[in-house]
Design a protein around this motif. Structure first.
Motif, mmCIF file in Angstrom:
data_model
loop_
_atom_site.group_PDB
_atom_site.id
_atom_site.type_symbol
_atom_site.label_atom_id
_atom_site.label_comp_id
_atom_site.label_asym_id
_atom_site.label_seq_id
_atom_site.Cartn_x
_atom_site.Cartn_y
_atom_site.Cartn_z
ATOM 1 N N ASN A 57 0.819 -1.218 0.000
ATOM 2 C CA ASN A 57 0.000 0.000 0.000
ATOM 3 C C ASN A 57 0.854 1.269 0.000
ATOM 4 O O ASN A 57 0.320 2.372 0.045
ATOM 5 N N GLU A 58 2.173 1.104 -0.013
ATOM 6 C CA GLU A 58 3.118 2.220 -0.024
ATOM 7 C C GLU A 58 2.928 3.157 1.159
ATOM 8 O O GLU A 58 3.089 4.376 1.057
ATOM 9 N N CYS A 59 2.594 2.581 2.307
ATOM 10 C CA CYS A 59 2.445 3.361 3.538
ATOM 11 C C CYS A 59 3.779 3.304 4.279
ATOM 12 O O CYS A 59 4.083 2.313 4.961
ATOM 13 N N ARG A 60 4.576 4.339 4.126
ATOM 14 C CA ARG A 60 5.934 4.348 4.679
ATOM 15 C C ARG A 60 5.930 4.158 6.194
ATOM 16 O O ARG A 60 6.724 3.389 6.729
ATOM 17 N N PHE A 61 5.044 4.848 6.904
ATOM 18 C CA PHE A 61 5.045 4.741 8.364
ATOM 19 C C PHE A 61 4.699 3.323 8.822
ATOM 20 O O PHE A 61 5.422 2.727 9.621
ATOM 21 N N CYS A 62 3.587 2.785 8.324
ATOM 22 C CA CYS A 62 3.176 1.444 8.777
ATOM 23 C C CYS A 62 4.152 0.373 8.315
ATOM 24 O O CYS A 62 4.474 -0.544 9.073
ATOM 25 N N LEU A 137 -7.973 -11.010 7.956
ATOM 26 C CA LEU A 137 -8.339 -9.903 8.839
ATOM 27 C C LEU A 137 -7.162 -8.959 9.095
ATOM 28 O O LEU A 137 -7.330 -7.738 9.102
ATOM 29 N N ILE A 138 -5.964 -9.492 9.262
ATOM 30 C CA ILE A 138 -4.784 -8.630 9.423
ATOM 31 C C ILE A 138 -4.605 -7.778 8.170
ATOM 32 O O ILE A 138 -4.399 -6.560 8.256
ATOM 33 N N ALA A 139 -4.687 -8.400 7.002
ATOM 34 C CA ALA A 139 -4.516 -7.655 5.749
ATOM 35 C C ALA A 139 -5.586 -6.579 5.600
ATOM 36 O O ALA A 139 -5.281 -5.431 5.243
ATOM 37 N N ALA A 140 -6.829 -6.926 5.882
ATOM 38 C CA ALA A 140 -7.926 -5.947 5.761
ATOM 39 C C ALA A 140 -7.741 -4.809 6.756
ATOM 40 O O ALA A 140 -7.903 -3.631 6.410
ATOM 41 N N ALA A 141 -7.392 -5.139 7.985
ATOM 42 C CA ALA A 141 -7.206 -4.110 9.008
ATOM 43 C C ALA A 141 -6.052 -3.183 8.633
ATOM 44 O O ALA A 141 -6.148 -1.961 8.800
ATOM 45 N N PHE A 142 -4.977 -3.746 8.085
ATOM 46 C CA PHE A 142 -3.844 -2.888 7.737
ATOM 47 C C PHE A 142 -4.118 -2.026 6.522
ATOM 48 O O PHE A 142 -3.563 -0.932 6.408
ATOM 49 N N MET A 144 -6.963 -0.562 6.254
ATOM 50 C CA MET A 144 -7.612 0.542 6.962
ATOM 51 C C MET A 144 -6.582 1.414 7.669
ATOM 52 O O MET A 144 -6.602 2.646 7.514
ATOM 53 N N TYR A 145 -5.686 0.802 8.443
ATOM 54 C CA TYR A 145 -4.671 1.584 9.154
ATOM 55 C C TYR A 145 -3.823 2.400 8.166
ATOM 56 O O TYR A 145 -3.531 3.564 8.400
ATOM 57 N N ASN A 146 -3.407 1.782 7.061
ATOM 58 C CA ASN A 146 -2.583 2.477 6.062
ATOM 59 C C ASN A 146 -3.320 3.679 5.489
ATOM 60 O O ASN A 146 -2.740 4.763 5.340
ATOM 61 N N ARG A 147 -4.585 3.507 5.185
ATOM 62 C CA ARG A 147 -5.353 4.601 4.597
ATOM 63 C C ARG A 147 -5.627 5.697 5.626
ATOM 64 O O ARG A 147 -5.685 6.881 5.287
ATOM 65 N N TYR A 148 -5.784 5.313 6.872
ATOM 66 C CA TYR A 148 -5.975 6.278 7.960
ATOM 67 C C TYR A 148 -4.726 7.149 8.097
ATOM 68 O O TYR A 148 -4.796 8.381 8.116
ATOM 69 N N VAL A 149 -3.571 6.509 8.163
ATOM 70 C CA VAL A 149 -2.293 7.207 8.330
ATOM 71 C C VAL A 149 -1.989 8.100 7.126
ATOM 72 O O VAL A 149 -1.645 9.272 7.282
#
Length: 177
Positions: A57-62, A137-142, A144-149
């Protein structure tokens, strides 16, 4: 620059947790349950799933924080994490974990991309129903977390040492803070 006023001393999701503590409680509880709760998957394997999805997802922080946590909790450490994020096929992980990571990346794309063939391949490598469940569920949750961040443009440190420190804290303390 963040889209809303966030504490510049708190990077990534930590600033969002401070901004809305009432949403932080269930989000942290979910992360604690998924990444540290009872599961046939090891902590390092679950952190690796989070890191691989966040990388996709290219979320550098997560990606940075969960790759560091995976490196702290997996045999083989950073080399295993980096190789796996570079490509699942050549990753120095079990065939079962490779199959589960393929499911995680399909989930990242869209839940409908998780095909019967992917599930059958994971089952053929010994994946259980609980492992399949936890992976999706881990993939789906992350996602969400990635898009939130990233959706609120939180600050993501450039310095790899910052993530190494986060990984050590996450490995030692989990997500119940």
């Amino acid at each position: 620059m963040p889209h809303i006023p966030l504490d510049p001393q708190l990077p990534g999701i930590r600033s969002l947790m401070a901004y809305r503590p009432e949403t932080a409680v269930p989000l942290n509880h979910l992360a604690q349950t998924l990444l540290r709760g009872e599961s046939p998957l090891g902590v390092g394997e679950r952190e690796l799933i989070a890191a691989v999805v966040s990388n996709g997802n290219e979320c550098r922080f997560c990606h940075g924080s969960h790759a560091a946590a995976a490196a702290e909790t997996l045999d083989g450490g950073r080399a295993v994490v980096d190789a796996t994020c570079a490509g699942i096929d050549d990753a120095p992980v079990s065939d079962k974990l490779k199959a589960l990571l393929r499911i995680a990346l399909a989930t990242r794309e869209t839940g409908r991309a998780v095909t019967g063939e992917l599930v059958a391949a994971a089952r053929a490598e010994g994946a259980t129903d609980v492992e399949l469940h936890d992976t999706v569920l881990i993939a789906a949750a992350f996602c969400m977390y990635n898009r939130y961040v990233d959706g609120l443009a939180t600050i993501a440190p450039e310095d790899p040492a910052a993530y190494e420190m986060m990984g050590k804290v996450l490995a030692a303390e989990g997500y119940g803070r």
